[in-house]
Design a protein around this motif. Structure first.
Motif, short mmCIF file in Angstrom:
data_model
loop_
_atom_site.label_atom_id
_atom_site.label_comp_id
_atom_site.label_asym_id
_atom_site.label_seq_id
_atom_site.Cartn_x
_atom_site.Cartn_y
_atom_site.Cartn_z
N ALA A 135 -51.00 10.08 -7.31
CA ALA A 135 -49.61 10.12 -7.81
C ALA A 135 -49.53 9.63 -9.25
O ALA A 135 -48.69 10.11 -10.02
N ARG A 136 -50.38 8.69 -9.60
CA ARG A 136 -50.36 8.16 -10.98
C ARG A 136 -50.64 9.25 -12.02
O ARG A 136 -50.25 9.12 -13.17
N GLU A 137 -51.31 10.29 -11.60
CA GLU A 137 -51.65 11.37 -12.53
C GLU A 137 -50.53 12.41 -12.62
O GLU A 137 -50.61 13.32 -13.43
N CYS A 138 -49.53 12.29 -11.77
CA CYS A 138 -48.46 13.29 -11.75
C CYS A 138 -47.64 13.21 -13.04
O CYS A 138 -47.21 12.12 -13.45
N PRO A 139 -47.40 14.34 -13.70
CA PRO A 139 -46.66 14.30 -14.97
C PRO A 139 -45.23 13.78 -14.83
O PRO A 139 -44.62 13.40 -15.83
N HIS A 140 -44.73 13.73 -13.62
CA HIS A 140 -43.35 13.25 -13.42
C HIS A 140 -43.17 11.85 -14.01
O HIS A 140 -42.11 11.53 -14.54
N LEU A 141 -44.20 11.03 -13.95
CA LEU A 141 -44.10 9.66 -14.47
C LEU A 141 -44.00 9.65 -15.99
O LEU A 141 -43.34 8.77 -16.56
N ARG A 142 -44.61 10.61 -16.62
CA ARG A 142 -44.55 10.65 -18.09
C ARG A 142 -43.14 10.99 -18.58
O ARG A 142 -42.80 10.77 -19.72
N HIS A 143 -42.33 11.54 -17.69
CA HIS A 143 -40.97 11.91 -18.08
C HIS A 143 -39.93 10.93 -17.53
O HIS A 143 -38.75 11.25 -17.44
N GLY A 144 -40.41 9.75 -17.18
CA GLY A 144 -39.48 8.71 -16.74
C GLY A 144 -39.06 8.84 -15.29
O GLY A 144 -38.13 8.14 -14.85
N GLY A 145 -39.69 9.72 -14.53
CA GLY A 145 -39.31 9.89 -13.12
C GLY A 145 -39.88 8.79 -12.24
O GLY A 145 -40.64 7.93 -12.68
N VAL A 146 -39.49 8.82 -11.01
CA VAL A 146 -39.94 7.84 -10.02
C VAL A 146 -40.65 8.61 -8.91
O VAL A 146 -40.18 9.66 -8.48
N ILE A 147 -41.79 8.09 -8.47
CA ILE A 147 -42.50 8.72 -7.34
C ILE A 147 -42.66 7.69 -6.24
O ILE A 147 -43.20 6.60 -6.46
N GLU A 148 -42.19 8.04 -5.09
CA GLU A 148 -42.36 7.17 -3.92
C GLU A 148 -43.47 7.78 -3.06
O GLU A 148 -43.44 8.99 -2.76
N ILE A 149 -44.44 6.97 -2.67
CA ILE A 149 -45.58 7.46 -1.89
C ILE A 149 -45.42 6.96 -0.47
O ILE A 149 -45.39 5.75 -0.22
N ARG A 150 -45.30 7.89 0.47
CA ARG A 150 -45.06 7.52 1.86
C ARG A 150 -46.09 8.18 2.77
O ARG A 150 -46.20 9.41 2.79
N PRO A 151 -46.83 7.37 3.53
CA PRO A 151 -47.74 7.96 4.51
C PRO A 151 -46.94 8.69 5.59
O PRO A 151 -45.88 8.22 6.00
N ILE A 152 -47.43 9.85 6.01
CA ILE A 152 -46.80 10.56 7.13
C ILE A 152 -47.36 9.95 8.40
O ILE A 152 -48.57 9.88 8.59
N ASP A 153 -46.45 9.49 9.23
CA ASP A 153 -46.89 8.88 10.48
C ASP A 153 -47.52 9.95 11.38
O ASP A 153 -46.86 10.95 11.68
N PRO A 154 -48.76 9.77 11.79
CA PRO A 154 -49.42 10.83 12.57
C PRO A 154 -48.89 10.98 13.99
O PRO A 154 -49.18 11.96 14.66
N THR A 155 -48.12 10.04 14.47
CA THR A 155 -47.69 10.12 15.88
C THR A 155 -46.58 11.14 16.05
O THR A 155 -45.75 11.32 15.24
#
Lengths: 199, 187
Positions: A179-199
């Motif tokens: 996610a750190r490499e995503c260009p969205h951060l360079r434009h001031g955006g916010v990225i939330e990283i959420r694991p998908i619950d496998p259950t």
């Protein structure tokens, strides 16, 4: 409000001191953003038709179209991306956020390329599952103190979600690294990283 | 307030519109009417610009959260000042003892006083003990009565008067010629 009975020992210079000052111009928007984050303020009606949000959504839409088109093109080729291994799945939620900077039309094209390059890299490594733009015609239900309130807009303390990517990564740290490499951060955006619950 | 045409009726109408739909435009109008005064008030109570801006933001958040229960028995300005005073007190309680006591904001210069003299006067006000400073700023600069200050600070009217008297004595001693902090008006 002045008390007329207690002015005999007044220091007259104090009365001449100013009672107002010009606030820093950016302070108003900071306060408004904070009120929005805490749910105390709704965006003005039609905000999703505002140039700022339109640009943000256009970026997300462009990214998705690019990804969708690129993925479609990829699937027709005989050399598909490596099959994803059995790794945990993570959602990367791309939000506008308070510092998100919209660009000019030319900038948007450039951003589509940036996002697309990044997504293509993920796809080639077998890490990208899906990328989608979310429609702005959103509704929010909020349960608070036994009642449910209703907003004709998206919600979220870090700004509305513009789109998302589903990726596969070895761990949460690995997903964070991606996610750190995503260009969205360079434009001031916010990225939330959420694991998908496998259950 | 910034807009001389803004009045209490505007406040009630704006507040009602804000509460009806959490309307941003109504909030921004209230913000622009009261922030110039609240910010300078916070700077005088706290000294540092950053603290004052943080307190201002917190004041608006608390005010908008409680607006529905505001009964309009005082003016909106007085109510906002009360919230801001509480926020300032919380900041002072949590301040590091190593905080720089000389970190005083830049204040606008009033007519009749030169920038150096105004700055010296503000520094002298800032050097007063917290309680004295609050009463002095509220009474002699903001123009509140002792009754209003009593309500705002939850102190007796007599305490407000004695704090003001003490504040003025201290300030006068600092500003006397020869004290090194004299304030002279521009001719």
């Amino acid at each position: 409000m002045t008390d007329p009975t207690h002015d005999t020992d007044e220091i007259p210079e104090l009365r001449s001191l100013p009672r107002e000052t010009l606030p820093p111009p950016e302070l108003e928007d900071h306060v408004v953003a904070e009120l929005r984050r805490t749910g105390l303020l709704r965006a003005p009606r039609g905000i999703f038709r505002s140039p700022r949000l339109q640009a943000a959504l256009a970026t997300a839409a462009g990214v998705t179209l690019f990804i969708a088109g690129w993925l479609a093109a990829s699937s027709q080729k005989s050399s598909p991306a490596p099959a994803p291994q059995a790794q945990p799945t993570y959602a990367l939620l791309l939000r506008a956020g308070p510092d998100y900077r919209e660009g000019t039309e030319a900038d948007e094209q450039q951003r589509v390329k940036e996002y697309g390059t990044w997504a293509r890299g993920l796809h080639e490594k077998g890490q990208l599952i899906r990328g989608e733009k979310l429609n702005d015609d959103a509704r929010t239900l909020i349960a608070r103190e036994g009642t449910v309130s209703f907003l004709e807009q998206p919600s979220g303390e870090q700004g509305p979600v513009l789109g998302f990517f589903l990726i596969q990564a070895r761990s949460l740290d690995h997903a964070l690294q991606i996610a750190r490499e995503c260009p969205h951060l360079r434009h001031g955006g916010v990225i939330e990283i959420r694991p998908i619950d496998p259950t | 307030m910034n807009n001389p045409n803004h009045n209490a009726l505007d406040d009630r109408a704006l507040a009602a519109r804000f509460l009806e739909g959490r309307d941003e435009a109504s909030f921004r109008t209230l913000y622009r009417a009261y922030t110039p005064g609240l910010l300078l008030f916070a700077r005088r109570l706290l000294g540092g610009d950053q603290d004052a801006e943080d307190v201002l933001q917190e004041t608006w958040i608390r005010a908008m959260r409680r607006l529905e229960s505001f009964r309009w028995e005082s003016s909106l300005r007085t109510w906002l000042c009360a919230i801001l005073l509480n926020c300032c007190r919380e900041v002072r309680r949590n301040r590091s003892p190593q905080a720089d006591p000389e970190a005083v904001s830049q204040f606008p210069s009033p007519p009749g006083l030169g920038p150096a003299e105004a700055s010296q006067l503000e520094r002298s006000v800032h050097s007063l003990p917290d309680g004295c400073r609050e009463v002095l700023v509220l009474h002699d600069i903001e123009g509140y009565t002792h009754e209003e200050i009593s309500s705002l600070l939850a102190i007796a009217v007599g305490t407000s008067k004695s704090q003001l008297s003490r504040a003025r004595q201290t300030l006068r001693a600092q500003l006397e010629p020869g004290s090194g902090a004299a304030v002279r008006r521009n001719p």
